[in-house]
Design a protein around this motif. Sequence first.
Motif, PDB file in Angstrom:
ATOM      1  N   PRO A  80       4.891  -9.874  28.285  1.00  0.00           N
ATOM      2  CA  PRO A  80       5.846 -10.244  27.229  1.00  0.00           C
ATOM      3  C   PRO A  80       5.197 -10.547  25.887  1.00  0.00           C
ATOM      4  CG  PRO A  80       6.355 -11.381  29.283  1.00  0.00           C
ATOM      5  CD  PRO A  80       5.034 -10.711  29.494  1.00  0.00           C
ATOM      6  N   GLU A  81       3.925 -10.956  25.914  1.00  0.00           N
ATOM      7  CA  GLU A  81       3.240 -11.276  24.658  1.00  0.00           C
ATOM      8  C   GLU A  81       3.024 -10.039  23.779  1.00  0.00           C
ATOM      9  OE1 GLU A  81      -0.077 -10.555  27.739  1.00  0.00           O
ATOM     10  OE2 GLU A  81       1.952 -11.396  27.672  1.00  0.00           O
ATOM     11  N   LEU A  82       3.248  -8.846  24.338  1.00  0.00           N
ATOM     12  CA  LEU A  82       3.133  -7.612  23.561  1.00  0.00           C
ATOM     13  C   LEU A  82       4.440  -7.234  22.870  1.00  0.00           C
ATOM     14  CD1 LEU A  82       1.001  -5.382  25.982  1.00  0.00           C
ATOM     15  CD2 LEU A  82       0.217  -6.878  24.132  1.00  0.00           C
ATOM     16  N   SER A  83       5.476  -8.032  23.039  1.00  0.00           N
ATOM     17  CA  SER A  83       6.773  -7.751  22.418  1.00  0.00           C
ATOM     18  C   SER A  83       6.656  -7.753  20.894  1.00  0.00           C
ATOM     19  CB  SER A  83       7.802  -8.803  22.847  1.00  0.00           C
ATOM     20  OG  SER A  83       8.001  -8.778  24.250  1.00  0.00           O
ATOM     21  N   THR A  84       7.318  -6.790  20.249  1.00  0.00           N
ATOM     22  CA  THR A  84       7.241  -6.675  18.785  1.00  0.00           C
ATOM     23  C   THR A  84       8.606  -6.518  18.119  1.00  0.00           C
ATOM     24  OG1 THR A  84       6.876  -4.284  19.009  1.00  0.00           O
ATOM     25  CG2 THR A  84       4.910  -5.681  18.818  1.00  0.00           C
ATOM     26  N   ALA A  85       9.684  -6.563  18.899  1.00  0.00           N
ATOM     27  CA  ALA A  85      11.018  -6.357  18.315  1.00  0.00           C
ATOM     28  C   ALA A  85      11.352  -7.423  17.273  1.00  0.00           C
ATOM     29  CB  ALA A  85      12.081  -6.343  19.411  1.00  0.00           C
ATOM     30  N   HIS A  86      10.824  -8.647  17.435  1.00  0.00           N
ATOM     31  CA  HIS A  86      11.079  -9.714  16.461  1.00  0.00           C
ATOM     32  C   HIS A  86      10.463  -9.398  15.106  1.00  0.00           C
ATOM     33  CE1 HIS A  86       7.114 -10.555  18.076  1.00  0.00           C
ATOM     34  NE2 HIS A  86       6.886 -11.414  17.089  1.00  0.00           N
ATOM     35  N   VAL A 119       7.911 -15.547  33.214  1.00  0.00           N
ATOM     36  CA  VAL A 119       8.887 -15.397  32.132  1.00  0.00           C
ATOM     37  C   VAL A 119      10.078 -14.604  32.652  1.00  0.00           C
ATOM     38  CG1 VAL A 119       9.341 -14.259  29.911  1.00  0.00           C
ATOM     39  CG2 VAL A 119       7.196 -15.488  30.265  1.00  0.00           C
ATOM     40  N   THR A 120      11.282 -15.014  32.273  1.00  0.00           N
ATOM     41  CA  THR A 120      12.469 -14.231  32.585  1.00  0.00           C
ATOM     42  C   THR A 120      13.543 -14.513  31.544  1.00  0.00           C
ATOM     43  OG1 THR A 120      14.001 -13.604  34.360  1.00  0.00           O
ATOM     44  CG2 THR A 120      13.594 -15.961  34.069  1.00  0.00           C
ATOM     45  N   ARG A 121      14.482 -13.602  31.411  1.00  0.00           N
ATOM     46  CA  ARG A 121      15.629 -13.870  30.559  1.00  0.00           C
ATOM     47  C   ARG A 121      16.472 -14.986  31.193  1.00  0.00           C
ATOM     48  NH1 ARG A 121      18.127  -8.129  30.693  1.00  0.00           N
ATOM     49  NH2 ARG A 121      16.730  -7.990  32.485  1.00  0.00           N
ATOM     50  N   LEU A 148       7.786 -15.222  22.022  1.00  0.00           N
ATOM     51  CA  LEU A 148       7.423 -16.634  22.124  1.00  0.00           C
ATOM     52  C   LEU A 148       7.245 -17.054  23.583  1.00  0.00           C
ATOM     53  CD1 LEU A 148       9.628 -18.400  19.401  1.00  0.00           C
ATOM     54  CD2 LEU A 148       7.138 -18.194  19.442  1.00  0.00           C
ATOM     55  N   ALA A 149       8.091 -16.522  24.445  1.00  0.00           N
ATOM     56  CA  ALA A 149       7.935 -16.805  25.878  1.00  0.00           C
ATOM     57  C   ALA A 149       6.610 -16.241  26.382  1.00  0.00           C
ATOM     58  CB  ALA A 149       9.099 -16.213  26.657  1.00  0.00           C
ATOM     59  N   THR A 152       3.606 -18.323  25.341  1.00  0.00           N
ATOM     60  CA  THR A 152       3.619 -19.576  26.099  1.00  0.00           C
ATOM     61  C   THR A 152       3.083 -19.346  27.507  1.00  0.00           C
ATOM     62  OG1 THR A 152       5.517 -20.362  24.813  1.00  0.00           O
ATOM     63  CG2 THR A 152       5.067 -21.474  26.908  1.00  0.00           C
ATOM     64  N   GLU A 153       3.519 -18.258  28.123  1.00  0.00           N
ATOM     65  CA  GLU A 153       3.016 -17.923  29.460  1.00  0.00           C
ATOM     66  C   GLU A 153       1.508 -17.717  29.432  1.00  0.00           C
ATOM     67  OE1 GLU A 153       3.956 -14.728  33.031  1.00  0.00           O
ATOM     68  OE2 GLU A 153       3.824 -14.017  30.959  1.00  0.00           O
ATOM     69  N   VAL A 154       1.007 -16.999  28.435  1.00  0.00           N
ATOM     70  CA  VAL A 154      -0.434 -16.752  28.326  1.00  0.00           C
ATOM     71  C   VAL A 154      -1.200 -18.072  28.253  1.00  0.00           C
ATOM     72  CG1 VAL A 154      -2.249 -15.849  26.825  1.00  0.00           C
ATOM     73  CG2 VAL A 154      -0.250 -14.452  27.333  1.00  0.00           C
ATOM     74  N   ALA A 155      -0.692 -19.028  27.465  1.00  0.00           N
ATOM     75  CA  ALA A 155      -1.358 -20.330  27.351  1.00  0.00           C
ATOM     76  C   ALA A 155      -1.396 -21.054  28.692  1.00  0.00           C
ATOM     77  CB  ALA A 155      -0.652 -21.181  26.296  1.00  0.00           C
ATOM     78  N   LEU A 156      -0.311 -20.963  29.445  1.00  0.00           N
ATOM     79  CA  LEU A 156      -0.229 -21.686  30.720  1.00  0.00           C
ATOM     80  C   LEU A 156      -0.973 -20.981  31.851  1.00  0.00           C
ATOM     81  CD1 LEU A 156       3.469 -22.946  30.575  1.00  0.00           C
ATOM     82  CD2 LEU A 156       1.361 -24.233  30.158  1.00  0.00           C
ATOM     83  N   LYS A 157      -1.295 -19.700  31.651  1.00  0.00           N
ATOM     84  CA  LYS A 157      -2.075 -18.980  32.669  1.00  0.00           C
ATOM     85  C   LYS A 157      -3.499 -19.515  32.782  1.00  0.00           C
ATOM     86  CE  LYS A 157      -1.635 -14.429  32.466  1.00  0.00           C
ATOM     87  NZ  LYS A 157      -1.282 -13.088  31.934  1.00  0.00           N
TER      88      LYS A 157
END
Length: 265
Positions: A80-86, A119-121, A148-149, A152-157
């Motif tokens: 999810p950290e690769l998301s770029t739509a925002h 991460v999930t919707r 953003l999710a 956050t997941e990457v940090a908690l990994k």
Amino acid sequence: MQYEGVLTKMQTEYGNPIQYYLVFEDNFLNVNQLLSKDIALEFVGYQCLNCQKKKKIFRQGFCYDCFYSSPAVGDWILKPELSTAHLGIADRDLAYEQKVQLQPHVVYLALSSEIKVGVTRNTQIPTRWIDQGANAAIAIVELPNRYLAGITEVALKAYYTDKTNWRKMLTNAVEEVDLVAERMRLESRIPEQAREYFFLNKNDLYQMHYPVLEYPTKVKSLSLEKTPFFAGKLTGIKGQYLIFEDGTVFNIRSSEGYVVRLTMQ
């Protein structure tokens, strides 16, 4: 009785126990009703979930061509950290990616084998946790987009795994952890741009109860490509797996796009 069709992941209904359904083009089957019954699975062929052509499945129910062209299986799905739509930047199809990425996403802790972060919707709660075979799960933060999710997941990994040990999950060798207490320790570990969304006192612990008559002590995975016909007594359903009396387990999710014939013997 016999059913034939293209496998897609089992639909679920949260309850005690969770209800599972196999949905085919013209009918559906409540899989819970097959517990304690002898059933046979037979591999018939393939059908891509995207183009519907009878082409060999490559990954995630898609043929090779669709896997590398469809926006539904872009790299940002698993990362999810690769998301770029925002940012208004397309990966494969910006309209599709905006629709999926620019909606509320939850970062969570789940007990499927050990504590895992994911991460999930928010619309996929508790479905996502059921699909993973989690015994319990809790949301940490709800973010306005997938990016953003993801960060956050990457940090908690750094503190938790993001994978499920499927053997432990299916033998129910799952550690017992107080997820509410675990969440309370996390605020300082969340990236600053996500911290305002932190759930500290929300009482939203989910506990999942699966239709399993007896957990096996050892499991062996069934591949219909290698074993095109299998018969056995169904003794449980957990995650997206069918569990048989002899310890054989069949992953419905990883077999999406396979055309099968299911017979109750």
